[in-house]
Design a protein around this motif. Structure first.
Motif, PDB file in Angstrom:
ATOM      1  N   THR A 106       0.822  -1.208   0.000  1.00 19.49           N
ATOM      2  CA  THR A 106       0.000   0.000   0.000  1.00 19.49           C
ATOM      3  C   THR A 106       0.856   1.258   0.000  1.00 19.49           C
ATOM      4  O   THR A 106       0.540   2.236  -0.690  1.00 19.49           O
ATOM      5  CB  THR A 106      -0.914   0.002   1.232  1.00 19.49           C
ATOM      6  OG1 THR A 106      -0.118  -0.141   2.425  1.00 19.49           O
ATOM      7  CG2 THR A 106      -1.911  -1.143   1.170  1.00 19.49           C
ATOM      8  N   SER A 107       1.954   1.244   0.754  1.00 20.48           N
ATOM      9  CA  SER A 107       2.772   2.449   0.893  1.00 20.48           C
ATOM     10  C   SER A 107       3.511   2.795  -0.388  1.00 20.48           C
ATOM     11  O   SER A 107       3.571   3.971  -0.788  1.00 20.48           O
ATOM     12  CB  SER A 107       3.775   2.271   2.039  1.00 20.48           C
ATOM     13  OG  SER A 107       4.445   1.026   1.919  1.00 20.48           O
ATOM     14  N   THR A 157       7.134  -3.262  10.244  1.00 23.06           N
ATOM     15  CA  THR A 157       6.866  -3.343   8.808  1.00 23.06           C
ATOM     16  C   THR A 157       7.563  -4.545   8.184  1.00 23.06           C
ATOM     17  O   THR A 157       7.010  -5.212   7.297  1.00 23.06           O
ATOM     18  CB  THR A 157       7.317  -2.045   8.111  1.00 23.06           C
ATOM     19  OG1 THR A 157       6.639  -0.936   8.703  1.00 23.06           O
ATOM     20  CG2 THR A 157       7.025  -2.081   6.629  1.00 23.06           C
ATOM     21  N   PRO A 162       3.048  -4.264   4.650  1.00 20.11           N
ATOM     22  CA  PRO A 162       1.710  -3.740   4.321  1.00 20.11           C
ATOM     23  C   PRO A 162       1.272  -4.177   2.926  1.00 20.11           C
ATOM     24  O   PRO A 162       1.236  -3.381   1.987  1.00 20.11           O
ATOM     25  CB  PRO A 162       1.910  -2.230   4.404  1.00 20.11           C
ATOM     26  CG  PRO A 162       3.347  -2.026   4.039  1.00 20.11           C
ATOM     27  CD  PRO A 162       4.087  -3.213   4.594  1.00 20.11           C
TER      28      PRO A 162
END
Length: 226
Positions: A106-107, A157, A162
Motif C-alpha cells: 500500500t505504501s 513493517t 503492508p
C-alpha cells in the motif's frame, strides 16, 4: 578516510547485517520447497531486509571527522525530498519496470504510483515522508532509529509488510526485531592495502568484496607489461 597529518587510512563498515532470528530456510518457498526467485519475489519481501547501517555510518563519520551536525548534514536531502525533482525518462522507466513490486504494498503504491500509474515525464516527484524522517532523524539523533520509535516501526513493517493484495507476488515476512536494531554497530576498522607499481591502494575489507577484488585484480595485472 585518509588523515593527511598521520598518513593513516581508516574505514567505516556500515554494511547491513542479518537479523539474529533469520533461519537457514528463510529464502525457501514453503509451497514449493525451492528457493524463491531472487527477482522480483525475494527482494520484494521482509525476509530480504537487513539491519540498516547507513545512519550509524553517517553519525560515526560526523563524530570522527565531521564539521556539521547530523541535522545540518541531512538538511539538503530533506529539502530535496520536500520540493521534489522533475521526473525524467530514466526514472519513469525504472518505476515502470518495478511497478508490480510497488503495487504489492500500500505504501509504495501511494508513493510511486499516484493515481495508479507511473509518474509522467516532466511531472514533479516528491517524498514528504522521507523529508520528515530526515528532519526528525537530525533532530532526535540516530537513537530514534536504533533504539526508538522509528526502529520499532521499521521492525513492525519487516515482520508485517503492508501487503495490498493487488499482485500475486509472495511476500515472506522478515524476522528483524528492535533488538537487532539496538545491537547494530558501525565498525571502524583497517582497510585492505596493497602496492601496485609504486602506488598504495586502499579499499574496504570484508564483508565487502571491493578491496579484495581490486587488490587481486591489480596483483594479476602487475605481472604484465601494460
Amino acid at each position: 578516510h585518509y588523515d593527511a597529518a598521520t598518513g593513516k587510512v581508516t574505514t567505516i563498515d556500515g554494511r547491513e547485517t542479518a537479523p539474529a532470528g533469520i533461519k537457514p530456510d528463510a529464502f525457501i518457498d514453503p509451497a514449493t520447497g525451492k528457493p524463491y526467485p531472487f527477482t522480483p519475489d525475494l527482494v520484494t519481501s521482509g525476509v530480504s531486509v537487513g539491519v540498516p547501517g547507513t545512519p550509524a555510518t553517517w553519525q560515526t563519520a560526523l563524530d570522527r571527522w565531521g564539521s556539521l551536525s547530523l541535522a545540518a548534514a541531512l538538511r539538503p536531502a530533506a529539502d530535496l525530498a520536500q520540493r521534489g525533482f522533475v521526473v525524467d525518462d530514466t526514472f519513469a522507466l525504472q518505476t515502470r519496470e518495478n511497478a508490480e513490486r510497488f503495487r504489492t504494498f500500500t505504501s509504495t503504491t501511494e508513493l510511486f504510483l499516484p493515481g495508479g500509474d507511473v509518474p509522467a515525464v516532466g511531472s514533479t516527484f516528491r517524498n514528504p515522508d522521507l523529508a520528515r524522517t530526515y528532519r526528525l532523524l537530525g533532530a532526535r539523533g540516530t537513537d530514534w532509529l536504533y533504539e526508538g520509535a522509528l526502529g520499532a516501526e521499521i521492525a513492525r513493517t519487516v515482520q508485517q509488510p503492508p501487503v495490498s493484495g493487488a499482485t500475486d507476488l509472495p511476500v515472506p515476512p522478515g524476522s528483524m526485531t528492535t533488538a537487532d536494531l539496538a545491537g547494530y554497530e558501525a565498525l571502524v576498522q583497517a582497510p585492505t592495502a596493497i602496492s601496485y607499481r609504486g602506488h598504495e591502494i586502499y579499499g574496504m575489507a570484508p564483508s565487502s568484496s571491493g578491496g579484495t577484488t581490486v587488490g587481486e585484480s591489480l596483483n594479476i595485472l602487475e605481472q604484465s607489461d601494460l
